[in-house]
Design a protein around this motif. Structure first.
Motif, short mmCIF file in Angstrom:
data_model
loop_
_atom_site.label_atom_id
_atom_site.label_comp_id
_atom_site.label_asym_id
_atom_site.label_seq_id
_atom_site.Cartn_x
_atom_site.Cartn_y
_atom_site.Cartn_z
N LYS A 190 88.41 41.10 30.40
CA LYS A 190 87.67 41.91 31.36
C LYS A 190 86.20 41.51 31.36
O LYS A 190 85.73 40.77 30.47
CB LYS A 190 87.86 43.38 31.06
CG LYS A 190 87.37 43.88 29.72
CD LYS A 190 87.74 45.36 29.60
CE LYS A 190 87.29 45.97 28.29
NZ LYS A 190 87.67 47.41 28.21
N PRO A 191 85.43 42.00 32.35
CA PRO A 191 84.04 41.54 32.53
C PRO A 191 83.17 41.64 31.28
O PRO A 191 82.41 40.71 30.98
CB PRO A 191 83.53 42.45 33.65
CG PRO A 191 84.75 42.76 34.46
CD PRO A 191 85.86 42.88 33.46
N SER A 192 83.26 42.71 30.54
CA SER A 192 82.38 42.90 29.39
C SER A 192 82.67 41.94 28.25
O SER A 192 81.86 41.81 27.32
CB SER A 192 82.48 44.35 28.88
OG SER A 192 83.80 44.64 28.46
N GLN A 193 83.80 41.27 28.30
CA GLN A 193 84.15 40.33 27.24
C GLN A 193 83.55 38.95 27.45
O GLN A 193 83.68 38.08 26.59
CB GLN A 193 85.68 40.24 27.11
CG GLN A 193 86.30 41.53 26.61
CD GLN A 193 87.82 41.50 26.60
OE1 GLN A 193 88.45 41.05 27.56
NE2 GLN A 193 88.42 42.00 25.53
N ASN A 194 82.87 38.76 28.58
CA ASN A 194 82.14 37.52 28.77
C ASN A 194 80.88 37.55 27.92
O ASN A 194 80.18 38.57 27.88
CB ASN A 194 81.78 37.35 30.25
CG ASN A 194 81.12 36.02 30.56
OD1 ASN A 194 79.95 35.80 30.24
ND2 ASN A 194 81.87 35.12 31.17
N PRO A 195 80.54 36.46 27.23
CA PRO A 195 79.36 36.49 26.33
C PRO A 195 78.03 36.73 27.03
O PRO A 195 77.06 37.13 26.39
CB PRO A 195 79.40 35.12 25.65
CG PRO A 195 80.27 34.27 26.51
CD PRO A 195 81.26 35.19 27.14
N TYR A 196 77.96 36.52 28.33
CA TYR A 196 76.71 36.77 29.07
C TYR A 196 76.59 38.23 29.52
O TYR A 196 75.51 38.67 29.93
CB TYR A 196 76.62 35.86 30.29
CG TYR A 196 76.48 34.40 29.96
CD1 TYR A 196 75.35 33.91 29.33
CD2 TYR A 196 77.49 33.50 30.29
CE1 TYR A 196 75.22 32.57 29.02
CE2 TYR A 196 77.37 32.14 30.00
CZ TYR A 196 76.24 31.68 29.36
OH TYR A 196 76.11 30.35 29.05
N ALA A 197 77.69 38.96 29.49
CA ALA A 197 77.72 40.30 30.08
C ALA A 197 76.71 41.24 29.44
O ALA A 197 76.59 41.33 28.21
CB ALA A 197 79.13 40.89 29.93
N GLY A 198 75.94 41.91 30.30
CA GLY A 198 74.99 42.92 29.86
C GLY A 198 73.67 42.40 29.35
O GLY A 198 72.80 43.19 28.97
N LYS A 199 73.48 41.10 29.34
CA LYS A 199 72.27 40.51 28.78
C LYS A 199 71.24 40.28 29.89
O LYS A 199 71.35 39.34 30.67
CB LYS A 199 72.59 39.21 28.06
CG LYS A 199 73.49 39.41 26.85
CD LYS A 199 73.79 38.11 26.13
CE LYS A 199 74.66 38.35 24.89
NZ LYS A 199 75.00 37.09 24.20
#
Length: 648
Positions: free
Chosen positions: A387-396
């Motif tokens: 899911k989206p939050s599991q991408n290492p860039y997510a939320g940064k």
């Protein structure tokens, strides 16, 4: 003037590669960089075979986030959502990356919680027009018209990579970009979304941008790209947005098709249909609206050009097809639209489409093909795995920033139109008067499609990491030596060594930026305050350097005559300091950064010269395609004829 014009015409001849290339007489066969994978194809077939009709139609439906909840995504098996212009999580323009990701996760989780035999993840699309431009805190690059002037495909590819990472930071992996329009009439309100009037340049950039966005679709920073708007959006009669493109089949192939050939070859996975109609007047065939054009969407795009991704409609674009409405359009689906952007009326659209399939009005084979294409793209992009939050860039939030790259792009996009007397570059040890409404206005330098749809509702406080052009001048010279006055009223010009006027258009997007058929290309007729401020500082014995911000080439002879030097800065984005980088020398007196940009659009010499394109039989611009002065050039512009005649 003659020497300057001669230089411009030589540049135009060098640039007209598209016009001089061998003319296509058939649509070319394209081999995509992203080929078929037998395992993916088997999985696509297995998933589609296990779906109900309601699940299939849900996959083909794309509501807007303000009109659908995550729970409804699950209930109706929705395949995609989008956020339109001026739309953010919680209706908060300043939403953080973490808040974007949280909503993306909620939609994703909902899509994976249905009763389908195989859960299919929802895909979220966003307009990332010049960077992640709908999101607070993101770096904003020059609009495409400025990137076109840079003539640097490698730079465009780097911007694609940086923008893709910025989009992944908010939990999204699909961008509605790049725009591949080849503009024929500069009255069009979307001219700045185009790289050039030269199809060859658009072709070169399309490949670079798509490759920058998508990579191989397997890396954490990759996003799915969209080639848009298919086809002929830049060719409408009198530049009317969503209007009628009057072009022959040969012109469609050799002008408007150029960007699609390289985008498809680079592996672009989605194509957005265009609002415009196509009327082949030379053949006496009116093909009507592109959203209902089976010949173009199916026979040409999916057949002859070999496209195996999916076609998405534009915002309620299907409703413009005769006999259709927002909530019903079997014609568009039968023509080849796979995913229907139906922002508000999606429930009725789903119900109507199911009935139309059950009645045979839409063949089940067409539905299966559309859904297969959508799922194919989702599988290629690895969307089923996490899911989206599991991408290492997510939320940064820091991933959304690349100020150095954007500042470089600004420097390369600037075009020096006039430098009589070698006024530029300016020395740093001078007293500078800065005037004009756009010197300290991020909204004016970023233009439309910035945080909001039109870009008009923004103030400097909406751009916490941006730098105005004024701030760059202050940094270059020192605050004690710079004075800023919006209108120059009451200012003693004699106290300064030079004047920099930063003027230009105010933000607009789409049809809101159209110039009426009888409207003039004269900038000062729409923005008289810019003429007034130049009149206030010109002829006072001090050199005047004008920096014009605009989303199109404009008739500006009166402004040029009031300026010693004149720079077309287009819509440079958030990094206004890039302008000062080029205007000023180093502290040791040497050139800091040279002018390297050249026109990717011809510059008009009369107020009514809206349709002016290299290769036309009557081609007679003021500054030709490819024109752009360099430091050290002895070319002069001199006094230009001024004409304020009305247009018919």
């Amino acid at each position: 003037m003659s020497k300057s014009v001669q230089c411009g015409l030589v540049g135009a001849m060098l640039m007209m590669t598209g016009a001089n290339a061998a003319q296509l007489t058939e649509w070319p066969s394209i081999t995509s960089a992203i080929g078929r994978d037998a395992q993916i194809e088997a999985r696509v077939a297995q998933i589609v075979a296990g779906m109900t009709l309601a699940q299939k139609v849900g996959q083909m439906t794309q509501p807007e986030i303000q009109f659908i909840t995550p729970e409804q995504v699950s209930q109706y098996y929705i395949g995609s959502v989008l956020n339109g212009g001026s739309s953010w999580p919680g209706k908060n323009k300043h939403a953080t990356p973490a808040e974007w990701v949280a909503l993306a996760d909620r939609y994703y989780d909902a899509s994976m919680s249905t009763d389908s035999a195989v859960k299919v993840p929802v895909i979220w699309g966003i307009d990332a027009i010049h960077g992640n431009s709908a999101v607070y805190g993101a770096t904003l690059y020059p609009h495409n018209i400025g990137l076109g002037a840079a003539h640097d495909a490698q730079l465009v590819g780097q911007i694609g990579v940086a923008t893709a990472r910025a989009v992944r930071a908010i939990g999204i992996n699909w961008v509605f970009a790049p725009t591949l329009a080849v503009v024929r009439d500069d009255r069009w309100g979307r001219t700045y979304e185009s790289f050039s009037e030269d199809g060859a340049l658009v072709k070169t950039y399309a490949s670079a941008y798509v490759s920058g966005f998508q990579g191989d679709l397997k890396q954490d920073g990759n996003v799915i790209a969209t080639a848009k708007h298919f086809m002929g959006d830049g060719g409408t009669f009198q530049g009317k947005d969503q209007g009628e493109t009057r072009a022959s089949l040969t012109e469609m192939m050799n002008i408007h098709g150029q960007g699609y050939y390289s985008a498809l070859e680079a592996g672009v996975q989605t194509v957005m249909a265009s609002f415009n109609s196509w009327n082949d007047t030379s053949a006496g065939i009116n093909h009507g609206k592109m959203h209902g054009n089976k010949m173009m969407l199916t026979d040409v795009l999916k057949g002859k050009l070999g496209f195996d991704g999916f076609v998405v409609s534009d915002w309620n674009g299907h409703a413009q097809v005769p006999g259709c409405s927002n909530s019903s359009c079997p014609q568009a689906i039968n023509a080849g639209i796979d995913l229907v952007m139906v922002p508000e009326d999606w429930k009725a659209f789903i119900a109507n489409t199911i009935k139309q399939v059950q009645s045979g009005e839409i063949p089940m084979a067409r539905i299966d093909d559309a859904v297969s294409r959508i799922i194919r793209v989702k599988l290629r992009a690895g969307m089923f795995e996490r899911k989206p939050s599991q991408n290492p860039y997510a939320g940064k939030a820091e991933v959304m920033q690349d100020k150095a790259l954007a500042r470089q792009a600004v420097r390369q996009s600037l075009v020096l139109l006039k430098n009589d007397g070698g006024v530029l570059p300016l020395a740093r040890n001078q007293k500078i008067l800065v005037v004009g409404k756009s010197a300290d206005n991020v909204s004016n330098q970023t233009g439309g499609w910035t945080l909001t749809w039109q870009g008009t509702e923004n103030t400097n406080s909406d751009f916490p990491y941006a730098d105005t052009i004024l701030s760059g001048i202050v940094e270059a010279v020192d605050k004690a030596h710079v004075t800023y006055s919006v209108d120059a009223k009451g200012v003693d010009i004699s106290r300064y060594d030079a004047v920099i006027a930063v003027i230009g258009e105010k933000p607009y997007a789409e049809f809101m930026g159209d110039i009426a058929p009888n409207g003039t290309m004269q900038h000062s007729s729409r923005y008289p305050e810019d003429l007034a401020v130049l009149q206030a500082v010109s002829g006072k014995g001090k050199p005047v350097v004008t920096v014009l911000l605009s989303g199109r080439p404009v008739y500006a002879n009166d402004l040029l005559n009031l300026s010693d030097s004149f720079v077309a800065a287009w819509l440079p984005g958030s990094e206004g300091k890039g302008v000062a980088d080029v205007l000023f020398r180093k502290a040791d007196g040497k050139v800091d950064h040279p002018f390297s940009g050249t026109l990717s659009f011809s510059w008009p010499k009369s107020p009514c010269q809206a349709r002016i394109n290299a290769g036309d039989a009557d081609y007679a611009p003021l500054f030709a395609l490819g024109y752009g002065l360099k430091y050290g050039s002895s070319a002069t512009v001199g006094k230009l004829e001024e004409n304020s005649s009305a247009c018919k």
